[in-house]
Design a protein around this motif. Structure first.
Motif, mmCIF file in Angstrom:
data_model
loop_
_atom_site.group_PDB
_atom_site.id
_atom_site.type_symbol
_atom_site.label_atom_id
_atom_site.label_comp_id
_atom_site.label_asym_id
_atom_site.label_seq_id
_atom_site.Cartn_x
_atom_site.Cartn_y
_atom_site.Cartn_z
ATOM 1 N N ALA A 1 2.747 1.605 4.932
ATOM 2 C CA ALA A 1 2.419 0.263 4.430
ATOM 3 C C ALA A 1 3.531 -0.732 4.739
ATOM 4 C CB ALA A 1 2.169 0.328 2.927
ATOM 5 N N ALA A 2 4.792 -0.268 4.685
ATOM 6 C CA ALA A 2 5.933 -1.155 4.927
ATOM 7 C C ALA A 2 5.944 -1.728 6.340
ATOM 8 C CB ALA A 2 7.240 -0.408 4.655
ATOM 9 N N ARG A 3 5.246 -1.073 7.266
ATOM 10 C CA ARG A 3 5.225 -1.537 8.656
ATOM 11 C C ARG A 3 4.294 -2.726 8.857
ATOM 12 N NH1 ARG A 3 4.525 4.540 11.343
ATOM 13 N NH2 ARG A 3 6.053 5.543 9.971
ATOM 14 N N PHE A 4 3.418 -3.002 7.890
ATOM 15 C CA PHE A 4 2.401 -4.031 8.079
ATOM 16 C C PHE A 4 2.522 -5.203 7.121
ATOM 17 C CE2 PHE A 4 0.588 -0.052 9.612
ATOM 18 C CZ PHE A 4 0.123 -0.429 10.862
ATOM 19 N N VAL A 5 3.374 -5.096 6.098
ATOM 20 C CA VAL A 5 3.466 -6.152 5.083
ATOM 21 C C VAL A 5 3.982 -7.457 5.674
ATOM 22 C CG1 VAL A 5 4.599 -6.846 2.939
ATOM 23 C CG2 VAL A 5 3.715 -4.523 3.189
ATOM 24 N N ILE A 6 4.995 -7.377 6.531
ATOM 25 C CA ILE A 6 5.546 -8.591 7.166
ATOM 26 C C ILE A 6 5.467 -8.453 8.692
ATOM 27 C CG2 ILE A 6 7.032 -9.275 5.255
ATOM 28 C CD1 ILE A 6 9.355 -7.903 6.691
ATOM 29 N N TRP A 7 4.344 -7.967 9.154
ATOM 30 C CA TRP A 7 4.117 -7.770 10.593
ATOM 31 C C TRP A 7 4.534 -9.007 11.387
ATOM 32 C CZ3 TRP A 7 2.335 -3.839 13.674
ATOM 33 C CH2 TRP A 7 1.891 -4.187 14.945
ATOM 34 N N PRO A 8 5.221 -8.886 12.545
ATOM 35 C CA PRO A 8 5.516 -7.651 13.271
ATOM 36 C C PRO A 8 6.806 -6.942 12.839
ATOM 37 C CG PRO A 8 6.179 -9.512 14.582
ATOM 38 C CD PRO A 8 5.557 -10.079 13.339
ATOM 39 N N SER A 9 7.548 -7.541 11.880
ATOM 40 C CA SER A 9 8.718 -6.837 11.349
ATOM 41 C C SER A 9 8.250 -5.827 10.306
ATOM 42 C CB SER A 9 9.695 -7.838 10.734
ATOM 43 O OG SER A 9 10.150 -8.754 11.713
ATOM 44 N N GLU A 10 9.185 -5.104 9.717
ATOM 45 C CA GLU A 10 8.807 -4.130 8.700
ATOM 46 C C GLU A 10 9.821 -4.115 7.576
ATOM 47 O OE1 GLU A 10 10.373 0.185 9.886
ATOM 48 O OE2 GLU A 10 8.879 -0.571 11.303
ATOM 49 N N LEU A 11 9.355 -3.753 6.394
ATOM 50 C CA LEU A 11 10.212 -3.645 5.236
ATOM 51 C C LEU A 11 10.818 -2.251 5.147
ATOM 52 C CD1 LEU A 11 7.997 -5.331 2.467
ATOM 53 C CD2 LEU A 11 10.104 -6.255 3.438
ATOM 54 N N PRO A 12 11.990 -2.123 4.544
ATOM 55 C CA PRO A 12 12.498 -0.779 4.237
ATOM 56 C C PRO A 12 11.583 -0.093 3.228
ATOM 57 C CG PRO A 12 14.235 -2.432 4.085
ATOM 58 C CD PRO A 12 12.952 -3.176 4.204
ATOM 59 N N VAL A 13 11.461 1.204 3.338
ATOM 60 C CA VAL A 13 10.543 1.929 2.452
ATOM 61 C C VAL A 13 10.971 1.806 0.992
ATOM 62 C CG1 VAL A 13 11.755 4.145 2.619
ATOM 63 C CG2 VAL A 13 9.297 4.103 2.172
ATOM 64 N N GLY A 14 12.274 1.601 0.742
ATOM 65 C CA GLY A 14 12.747 1.446 -0.628
ATOM 66 C C GLY A 14 12.169 0.234 -1.319
ATOM 67 N N VAL A 15 11.858 -0.819 -0.560
ATOM 68 C CA VAL A 15 11.234 -2.003 -1.146
ATOM 69 C C VAL A 15 9.814 -1.677 -1.593
ATOM 70 C CG1 VAL A 15 10.472 -4.362 -0.680
ATOM 71 C CG2 VAL A 15 12.672 -3.553 0.222
ATOM 72 N N MET A 16 9.087 -0.933 -0.765
ATOM 73 C CA MET A 16 7.711 -0.572 -1.098
ATOM 74 C C MET A 16 7.663 0.361 -2.306
ATOM 75 S SD MET A 16 5.831 -2.295 0.878
ATOM 76 C CE MET A 16 4.303 -1.539 0.341
ATOM 77 N N THR A 17 8.570 1.323 -2.386
ATOM 78 C CA THR A 17 8.559 2.222 -3.546
ATOM 79 C C THR A 17 8.931 1.465 -4.824
ATOM 80 O OG1 THR A 17 10.850 2.916 -3.103
ATOM 81 C CG2 THR A 17 9.070 4.259 -2.171
ATOM 82 N N ALA A 18 9.758 0.420 -4.707
ATOM 83 C CA ALA A 18 10.078 -0.398 -5.873
ATOM 84 C C ALA A 18 8.862 -1.193 -6.333
ATOM 85 C CB ALA A 18 11.231 -1.345 -5.551
ATOM 86 N N ILE A 19 8.075 -1.701 -5.384
ATOM 87 C CA ILE A 19 6.852 -2.433 -5.733
ATOM 88 C C ILE A 19 5.899 -1.523 -6.501
ATOM 89 C CG2 ILE A 19 4.787 -3.526 -4.754
ATOM 90 C CD1 ILE A 19 6.580 -4.542 -2.486
ATOM 91 N N ILE A 20 5.835 -0.254 -6.091
ATOM 92 C CA ILE A 20 4.989 0.714 -6.785
ATOM 93 C C ILE A 20 5.616 1.125 -8.115
ATOM 94 C CG2 ILE A 20 3.993 3.037 -6.666
ATOM 95 C CD1 ILE A 20 4.042 2.747 -3.601
ATOM 96 N N GLY A 21 6.924 1.312 -8.112
ATOM 97 C CA GLY A 21 7.588 1.927 -9.249
ATOM 98 C C GLY A 21 7.825 1.026 -10.441
ATOM 99 N N ILE A 22 8.072 -0.266 -10.217
ATOM 100 C CA ILE A 22 8.396 -1.149 -11.339
ATOM 101 C C ILE A 22 7.240 -1.265 -12.332
ATOM 102 C CG2 ILE A 22 8.911 -3.543 -11.953
ATOM 103 C CD1 ILE A 22 10.716 -3.645 -9.474
#
Length: 316
Positions: free
Chosen positions: A281-302
């Motif tokens: 999912a992190a590869r498509f959020v700010i396409w064509p760049s990508e987010l670090p996976v830690g940002v995505m797990t924080a979005i899920i985890g908080i």
């Protein structure tokens, strides 16, 4: 989990058919773009995400069982931040890039943070309580985080080198990195499976466990060592990927109940799935760049942290 591994190898800036992913392992073709991408980049990344997710999830389940606190995990208790601080210290001040050395100092930092949280949370008449250990973890996390940021402010070159790593990332990790830490993680996984039945006794209550003949201090020390090994090796490879150790054990208990002989394997598989899915999912959020996976797990985890806090702590 296997489907997520295939998805991780297929999707990204360059999309690859699932059939081509399969053929890249069964038919060697050095001229195929898909083969090169999968073998040199996507497969090591997928494997790294899976083993990091499994390790952090197992560490989280052990921490929650040890503290009897559903809000405990390596990130919230400052273990990941302690490991990160030591890695950044050696990278920025000594220009260390050797993975064996960074893994060793990561273990050391994780151990210091774990001991500090335990001692700080044990102060006072009531001893170690679920709320006090969370407050102690928050304090130690803030302390090590401020130290880390201070070092990076003083070393701009070091800031560029480790900032993406500090957010938690599996991008660009090679099989050579995994070859060193995988045996260490494997030993941690095996030890967690072996100690699972002792965790079942310990979670009943320390007095009851001692009455049944368990050497509770020895079990606690062994569990603490396993947690440090799994969290420290994960941080050394991927940085502090947060909230996996918090969310996954809660999900695993919905399938496995309170038996750690099942919670641990369920946590390993679910943790791998979540980190793999978050990385895709992190590869498509700010396409064509990508987010670090830690940002995505924080979005899920908080949101999960808030929900667990309301149910597990506030209602008590």
């Amino acid at each position: 989990m296997l489907a997520c591994i295939f998805a991780s190898m297929a999707y990204g800036f360059t999309s690859i058919k699932w059939s081509d992913v399969y053929y890249s392992f069964t038919q060697y073709d050095s001229t195929s773009t898909a083969h090169i991408i999968v073998q040199t980049s996507r497969f090591p990344r997928a494997l790294t995400a899976a083993v990091i997710g499994a390790s952090l999830a197992i560490a989280g389940s052990l921490i929650q069982g040890l503290t009897r606190n559903p809000l405990a995990d390596p990130n919230i208790l400052g273990i990941n931040f302690g490991a990160s601080f030591m890695v950044v210290l050696f990278v920025t001040t000594l220009s260390v890039t050797s993975l064996p050395i960074l893994t060793g100092v990561s273990f050391f930092g994780a151990g210091i943070a774990a001991i500090a949280v335990y001692l700080l949370g044990s102060l006072g008449r009531d001893g170690l309580t679920p709320v006090k250990i969370i407050l102690a973890g928050a304090a130690i996390s803030a302390l090590f985080s401020s130290f880390t940021q201070g070092m990076l402010v003083l070393d701009e070159q070091g800031l560029e080198e480790v900032m993406f790593w500090l957010t938690g990332s599996v991008a660009g990790r090679s099989l050579e990195m995994l070859k060193f830490v995988l045996p260490i993680m494997g030993a941690g996984w095996l030890s967690a499976f072996v100690i699972a039945r002792h965790m079942n006794v310990l979670t009943i209550g320390e007095d009851t466990a001692q009455g049944l003949g368990q050497r509770t201090l020895l079990v606690k020390l062994a569990v603490g060592l396993i947690i440090i090994v799994l969290a420290g090796s994960s941080v050394a490879v991927a940085g502090p990927v947060g909230f996996i150790g918090l969310v996954v054990p809660t999900i695993a208990r919905q399938f496995a109940g309170n038996d750690y002989r099942w919670i641990i394997p369920y946590s390993a598989i679910i943790g791998a799935i979540i980190v793999l899915a978050a990385d895709v999912a992190a590869r498509f959020v700010i396409w064509p760049s990508e987010l670090p996976v830690g940002v995505m797990t924080a979005i899920i985890g908080i949101p999960a942290f808030i929900a667990i806090a309301r149910k597990g702590i506030v209602n008590k």
